[in-house]
Enzyme design. Structure first.
Site, mmCIF file in Angstrom:
data_model
loop_
_atom_site.group_PDB
_atom_site.id
_atom_site.type_symbol
_atom_site.label_atom_id
_atom_site.label_comp_id
_atom_site.label_asym_id
_atom_site.label_seq_id
_atom_site.Cartn_x
_atom_site.Cartn_y
_atom_site.Cartn_z
ATOM 1 N N SER A 1 -34.247 -39.644 13.498
ATOM 2 C CA SER A 1 -34.984 -40.512 14.417
ATOM 3 C C SER A 1 -34.806 -41.972 14.049
ATOM 4 O O SER A 1 -34.385 -42.318 12.933
ATOM 5 C CB SER A 1 -36.477 -40.162 14.437
ATOM 6 O OG SER A 1 -37.197 -40.918 13.485
ATOM 7 N N ILE A 2 -35.155 -42.832 14.991
ATOM 8 C CA ILE A 2 -35.069 -44.279 14.799
ATOM 9 C C ILE A 2 -36.052 -44.768 13.742
ATOM 10 O O ILE A 2 -35.887 -45.847 13.163
ATOM 11 C CB ILE A 2 -35.325 -45.000 16.142
ATOM 12 C CG1 ILE A 2 -34.844 -46.457 16.072
ATOM 13 C CG2 ILE A 2 -36.792 -44.910 16.552
ATOM 14 C CD1 ILE A 2 -34.808 -47.148 17.426
ATOM 15 N N LYS A 3 -37.067 -43.968 13.448
ATOM 16 C CA LYS A 3 -38.108 -44.389 12.515
ATOM 17 C C LYS A 3 -37.604 -44.530 11.073
ATOM 18 O O LYS A 3 -38.274 -45.157 10.247
ATOM 19 C CB LYS A 3 -39.283 -43.413 12.559
ATOM 20 C CG LYS A 3 -39.968 -43.303 13.916
ATOM 21 C CD LYS A 3 -40.683 -44.583 14.301
ATOM 22 C CE LYS A 3 -41.522 -44.380 15.548
ATOM 23 N NZ LYS A 3 -42.300 -45.582 15.897
ATOM 24 N N ASP A 4 -36.442 -43.966 10.776
ATOM 25 C CA ASP A 4 -35.878 -44.145 9.431
ATOM 26 C C ASP A 4 -35.701 -45.624 9.108
ATOM 27 O O ASP A 4 -35.900 -46.048 7.967
ATOM 28 C CB ASP A 4 -34.507 -43.463 9.333
ATOM 29 C CG ASP A 4 -34.580 -41.954 9.379
ATOM 30 O OD1 ASP A 4 -35.702 -41.415 9.414
ATOM 31 O OD2 ASP A 4 -33.516 -41.309 9.385
ATOM 32 N N ALA B 1 -39.118 -47.224 8.316
ATOM 33 C CA ALA B 1 -39.769 -46.574 7.176
ATOM 34 C C ALA B 1 -39.272 -47.183 5.861
ATOM 35 O O ALA B 1 -40.059 -47.548 4.978
ATOM 36 C CB ALA B 1 -39.516 -45.071 7.203
#
Length: 453
Positions: free
Chosen positions: A42-45, A48
């Site tokens: 996901s793009i959240k890496d 994060a």
């Protein structure tokens, strides 16, 4: 040798992929920024790692510390992955509307997961925001990372996502379409792109039940806009600090149903296995087709991978129960339910065994089979009446006391036609699939299908 020092170095530089079939009605080119190529899918890496590294630089996160966060799943995965590499512990609070797959993956990555109720106010002590804040106060050497109000979130996209898109499109992008949740992706990416070209349009995709669109349009936080919704990853019941609404040119709302159906279409028609928010983003773009021209170049963010939704939008039974699928034939109905083996009784087996089967499986009728074919049926009411007259029939064979067999219908029989077969005297029909296996359809199955149509 070409290799990375650790998995975090593989984050970013995800591909742009042209969409063809699902966007065929649009006059322009549409490219998907496929973010599930990141190691955490996901793009959240991106954000994060940025939030953790900024916390380390500020001295807020110390060796052996605990990262605490309220997450819909994807941010938690990015944080957990980074925590493994960097040696931290993780505790995540998550809402009960999130998919089981997300929770299981977080646990697989070594995180502690606390499930909180969805339908409570953000300030409620039971909300996943409040629980995360409380844990950060109580646990020594811990930090509440707070993706919603931590500006490192949007900075990550300003530094990586925006520049990548600008470079990949050679500066030709005219529209950015993003599902809006924490605000980090759309604000950070939009800020960078608008610095390069202020004429680029930034369109946010919201969901019904979220207050973001009205806040953008009027500046008013209207809690009357807030109600439960199913869509994951977008929408909010408050305005996170990561938003700079001046960056966003338009908000468009998409229904839970349209987002789910479009995600399935993208997967089946483009071969890109996407998550819920990608479906919402494309559905929202199609709603805005009258604003698009042949010379436009649209980039849509595909936030995460469809594997996180196999128990939800990619599960026909789940879709049927929420009225998201239209069941038209017997075959549709069978495809939309959990396919268990046919519960039946052999002609030579006893009535007592039939009663056991009915009780164990919570069913009211059984086909009676002989040599693989139905020859009769047993019903709960029929057995009850016979037992009242003669208790000894418990030991009789099913063939001795059976009623007439259930009607057998073809797989392409319309649901509406089943009313000619199922009535007060006959509670079910049978159908045989292409492989020769029999299936039973009851009154309850039909009621469920028609109620969801």
């Amino acid at each position: 040798m070409a290799y990375y020092q650790n998995i975090l170095e593989t984050i970013g530089h995800t591909p742009l992929v042209k969409l063809n079939r699902v966007t065929a009605e649009l006059p322009c080119t549409v490219l998907a920024k496929v973010e599930f190529f990141n190691p955490g899918h996901s793009i959240k890496d991106r954000m994060a790692v940025k939030m953790i590294e900024d916390a380390e630089k500020a001295g807020l996160l110390k060796p052996g510390g605990t990262i605490i966060e309220g997450t819909s799943g994807n941010t938690g995965m990015g944080l957990a992955m980074a925590a493994i590499v960097k040696g931290y512990k993780c505790i995540f609070t998550i809402t009960d509307k999130q998919s089981k797959e997300k929770i299981d993956i977080l646990k697989a990555l070594g995180a502690e997961v606390i499930v909180c109720p969805t339908n409570v106010e953000p300030e409620d002590p039971r909300s996943y925001y409040s629980v995360a804040r409380r844990l950060a106060r109580e646990i020594p050497n811990s930090i509440y990372i707070d993706q919603y109000n931590n500006l490192s979130n949007r900075q990550a996209h300003y530094e990586t996502t925006g520049p990548e898109i600008w470079e990949q499109t050679e500066g030709k992008i005219t529209h950015l379409v993003v599902g809006a949740g924490t605000g980090g992706t759309i604000t950070g990416t939009g800020m960078f792109l608008k610095e390069k070209n202020p004429h680029i349009q930034v369109w946010a995709i919201d969901t019904y039940g979220s207050l973001l669109k009205k806040y953008h349009d009027t500046g008013e936080i209207d809690m009357n806009e807030v109600y439960p919704y199913i869509t994951e990853g977008i929408g909010e019941d408050f305005v996170p600090a990561n938003y700079d609404m001046r960056v966003i040119d338009h908000f468009e709302k998409v229904t839970d149903k349209d987002g789910a159906i479009m995600a399935r279409r993208i997967t089946k028609e483009e071969g890109i296995f996407v998550g819920y928010s990608a479906g919402s983003a494309v559905a929202g773009l199609l709603q805005l087709k009258d604003r698009l021209k042949p010379e436009h170049l649209v980039v849509v963010i595909f936030h995460d991978h469809g594997s996180r939704y196999v128990g939800k939008i990619y599960n026909d039974q789940w879709m049927l129960e929420r009225g998201f699928l239209h069941v038209k034939t017997v075959k549709d109905m069978l495809n939309a339910r959990i396919q268990d083996r046919l519960i039946a009784i052999e002609a030579h087996e006893t009535v007592a065994h039939a009663i056991e089967l009915m009780q164990h499986h919570d069913i009211g009728q059984l086909p009676v089979m002989k040599n693989g074919e139905p020859i009769g049926s047993l019903s709960e009411s029929g057995i009850f009446n016979k037992l009242l007259r003669d208790h000894h029939i418990r030991n009789a064979s099913a063939e001795e006391v059976m009623e007439k067999p259930f009607p057998v219908v073809s797989m392409d029989t319309p649901i509406e036609r089943l009313s000619a077969y199922i009535n007060k005297d006959n509670g079910a029909v049978l159908c045989k699939d292409e492989s020769g296996n029999y299936h039973i359809i009851t009154k309850y199955d039909i009621i469920t299908a028609l109620a969801s149509a």
